[in-house]
Design an enzyme around this catalytic site. Structure first.
Site: not given
Lengths: 258, 304
Positions: B21, B72, B130, B247
């Site tokens: 995402s 954000g 998040c 990664g």
């Protein structure tokens, strides 16, 4: 919308313009895809472990006769300095073309193209396209001093060129917004690209004089595709991506203090 | 050609490669580069109940082998998604998954209810991790760092959402295994990990943080060993499928995650460097399986 591609292009020339700029010319065995003036490319930087992301570089010129893409690159950091080391025959991976370009050409328009520093780069291809479309471009290029004024002979092929330098070593001394051409000639609109303070001054001039104006921005970005949402600019429509919704914006849309 | 299909609870993937995402937009942004239907699942840009403008610019910093971001959760809200984006993505023949974020418990629940009503969305990835949401009183970071609050939000969403529920975990915790177990008990069908690692970059000329929010989420190959270790730990501790990310740049990286116990992987930041990387990773996994003589990708999951 112009289709985007990932291409391996071959370096046909890497010309050192001065201490701060290179002109990288890239070519392909196949015809280069359609690119619009004001669009940009994302160049992968190979051979430097400190450089992870691609570098967004504006399209300086597309030479259809030689099938070459020109990138005028200012050497500002480790990515661009790595690109400066490329030599003829090296391969470079490029994603292109990205973003929306300058306004479509309208026949008969008198367009003033104001560039500063590296921001002069995308104005060259736009100048050519304006001429081809029956409009009349005039170039106003600003730089620190004479040595920083790049591609002057190229610009002269497509219209009158006026120059300002901060030290007065070429053209009029001072900033672009003080140049006499702004009072001696009338223009139907202005397209500008350069350092933000310069573009803000140009936008103020345009607004005060009732001239339509668009500005090309260069916010820091990662993907170049509108996916990461890192390069946002404050606009009347909220945060918009410079990479996908720009890089060229009508100044009325920007929340600059003008 | 080995069988690449895997299952996350009731969710069937044609191959184990999904997009992370916030790195692949709504898929459409990458349609010029890859055939979206060759990707196992597309986890779309994070969606919240309300329209969010996100954090101020600048929102990113490049680091060696990666980047830091602080977007954000910028998005136009789930109702905008349902009305304007869903119609454009619903007929793409792969799993189009909504990543769902929130601040209050109610904001998660209300958003999940809306997504539950979208027939062609087969799963939610619940973002309880998040690091960029700065709201106080139990938003973002706070939910995912504690087993009790993590379980609380998963339970609440589980009650209103009856399709596959993947819960995305943050690595910014002392013991990720306890969080994974808590969300498993609360009804998660799968867990995905890791979200970004809290990091920082400073501009030494300006003597200021590079990012407007000072700290941000680190991603890219720099975080891969950390992610792999956590996936391996969690995969050996829970009974639900684990989705590994962090990664992954190439097929070999993805195979490491599969061997560590991940049933599927997500590719994130690599999409910025190579917009066509997803399908290359899927092909590379297949070549590895063929070379090693496996008939199905399921045979290598958790071998380590």
């Amino acid at each position: 919308m112009v289709k985007k591609h990932i291409l391996d292009l071959k370096v046909s020339a890497n010309i050192k313009m001065n201490d701060k700029f290179i002109l990288l010319k890239l070519t392909s065995g196949e015809k280069l895809p359609e690119m619009l003036p004001g669009q940009f490319v994302e160049v992968r930087v190979d051979g430097n472990n400190d450089v992870f992301l691609r570098r967004p570089i504006s399209i300086n010129f597309v030479d259809e006769e030689t099938n070459e893409l020109w990138l005028l690159i200012q050497l500002v950091g480790k990515g661009t300095r790595t690109l400066a080391k490329l030599t003829e025959g090296d391969m470079v991976n490029v994603v292109l073309p990205l973003g929306n370009g300058f306004s479509p050409v309208v026949k008969g328009e008198q367009v003033l193209l104001i560039g500063g520093g590296a921001g002069t780069a995308p104005l060259l291809l736009y100048g050519k396209k304006l001429v081809e479309g029956g409009a009349v471009p005039t170039f106003l290029l600003g730089a620190r001093s004479a040595a920083d004024v790049l591609e002057l002979d190229e610009f002269k092929k497509y219209g009158d060129v006026y120059v300002t330098t901060e030290d007065g070593s070429l053209g009029e001394k001072g900033f672009v917004t003080n140049h006499s051409v702004l009072t001696s000639q009338k223009f139907t609109r202005i397209s500008t690209c350069g350092p933000k303070p310069m573009m803000v001054s140009v936008a103020k001039y345009a607004k005060a004089n009732g001239v339509k104006c668009e500005a090309s921005l260069e916010n820091m970005m990662a993907c170049g595709l509108g996916a990461c949402l890192c390069c946002v600019e404050n606009t009347t429509e909220g945060h918009l991506c410079v990479c996908k919704d720009g890089p060229v914006f009508n100044i009325e849309k920007l929340l600059w203090q003008i | 050609m080995a069988d690449l299909s895997v299952k996350l609870g009731g969710l069937e993937l044609k191959n184990p490669v999904m997009t992370a995402s916030g790195t692949f937009g709504y898929g459409l942004e990458f349609a010029d580069f890859v055939n979206l239907e060759e990707i196992g699942g597309i986890i779309m840009k994070g969606t919240t109940i309300e329209h969010r403008e996100g954090n101020p610019y600048p929102r990113m910093a490049e680091i060696p082998m990666g980047m830091i971001n602080a977007v954000g959760m910028q998005n136009k809200g789930v109702h905008y998604f349902a009305e304007n984006i869903y119609p454009k993505v619903k007929d793409i023949d792969t799993n189009m998954i909504v990543n769902l974020g929130g601040t209050t418990l109610e904001s998660y629940v209300e958003c999940a209810k809306v997504v539950n009503g979208l027939d062609k969305i087969p799963a939610i990835e619940l973002n309880i991790s998040c690091p960029n949401q700065r709201s106080t009183g139990g938003g973002g970071m706070a939910w995912g760092v504690d087993p009790v609050s993590a379980a609380e939000v998963v339970e609440a969403v589980r009650k209103v959402y009856d399709k596959t529920l993947i819960v995305k975990l943050t690595p910014n915790v002392t013991d990720i295994v306890s969080i994974a177990k808590a969300v498993e008990s609360a009804g998660a069908d799968a867990v995905s990990l890791i979200n970004t690692v809290l990091g920082m970059a400073i501009d030494i000329e300006k003597q200021k943080p590079v990012i407007s929010t000072k700290t941000g989420g680190m991603s890219g190959p720099a975080v891969k060993p950390l992610a792999l270790r956590m996936v391996w730990q969690v995969a050996h501790a829970v009974n639900i499928p684990v989705v590994g990310l962090g990664g992954i740049m190439k097929a070999e990286d993805a195979i490491e995650f599969l061997l560590a116990g991940a049933t599927a992987v997500e590719i994130g930041t690599a999409n910025f460097v190579d917009p066509a990387v997803t399908v290359k990773v899927a092909k590379g996994i297949n070549e590895y399986l063929d070379r090693k003589g496996y008939k199905s990708v399921n045979e290598i999951i958790g071998l380590v």
